[in-house]
Design an enzyme around this catalytic site. Sequence first.
Site, short mmCIF file in Angstrom:
data_model
loop_
_atom_site.label_atom_id
_atom_site.label_comp_id
_atom_site.label_asym_id
_atom_site.label_seq_id
_atom_site.Cartn_x
_atom_site.Cartn_y
_atom_site.Cartn_z
N LYS A 17 -43.97 1.59 0.34
CA LYS A 17 -44.72 0.84 -0.54
C LYS A 17 -46.26 0.53 -0.21
CE LYS A 17 -45.68 -4.09 -1.57
NZ LYS A 17 -45.55 -5.32 -1.01
N ASP A 39 -43.03 -4.57 -5.39
CA ASP A 39 -42.58 -5.64 -4.59
C ASP A 39 -41.41 -6.64 -4.88
OD1 ASP A 39 -43.90 -6.87 -6.54
OD2 ASP A 39 -45.36 -8.02 -5.47
#
Length: 214
Positions: free
Chosen positions: A127, A145
């Site tokens: 991420k 997220d």
Amino acid sequence: MDQIFYIDRQAKKICKEQVYGKFFPDPAIPLQHRDPFTLLIAVLLSAQSTDARVNQCTPALFAKASTPQAMAALDPAEIAAIIRPVGLAPTKSRAISGLSRDLIVKHKGKVPRSFAALEELPGVGHKTASVVMAQAFGQPAFPVDTHIHRCAKRWGLSRARTVIETERDLKRLFPRKKWNRLHLQMIYFARTYCPARAHHIERCPICSVISKKE
């Protein structure tokens, strides 16, 4: 017609109209930064924390060190003292110190422009690498997220159990050229209209429409 495909098509159409067709047309990167290195540090700090807390800490941190060379010269304990409000300070300070040294030794003090090289740095996962690639270098990526993961499931865009699987599904549904902006638009939309707690379907421009189609 396959029911899952039908839900996906309806949700996709609504998201196109509501998210990147109407709300938050020009979303800013929520983490304060100056360049790829400071963005990398800010994203690393945001893990299991909030953007607001990170933005409270980074001005003091970057005043002391805003380059890999300056950051590597700091003692991890000094970094930890500054970033303590974001949580996990000992672990994050060691990662920041380690990745700063690696950037100097392995990348001539520059943040690398590849997922593989970024994910080899201490404390940098997929991420974090995706955010840096998308927002620092303009490379197509869809960082997922908790906000995006939650809303993708609520909106019928994905039934995935993990953020990696959700990322795969969203990339399948939306044009590659939209990914970098859309992931920010979804985050802002989720925070404003579709929160994890105190979620009211009738107040969410997407959930309120989808619920009527079910």
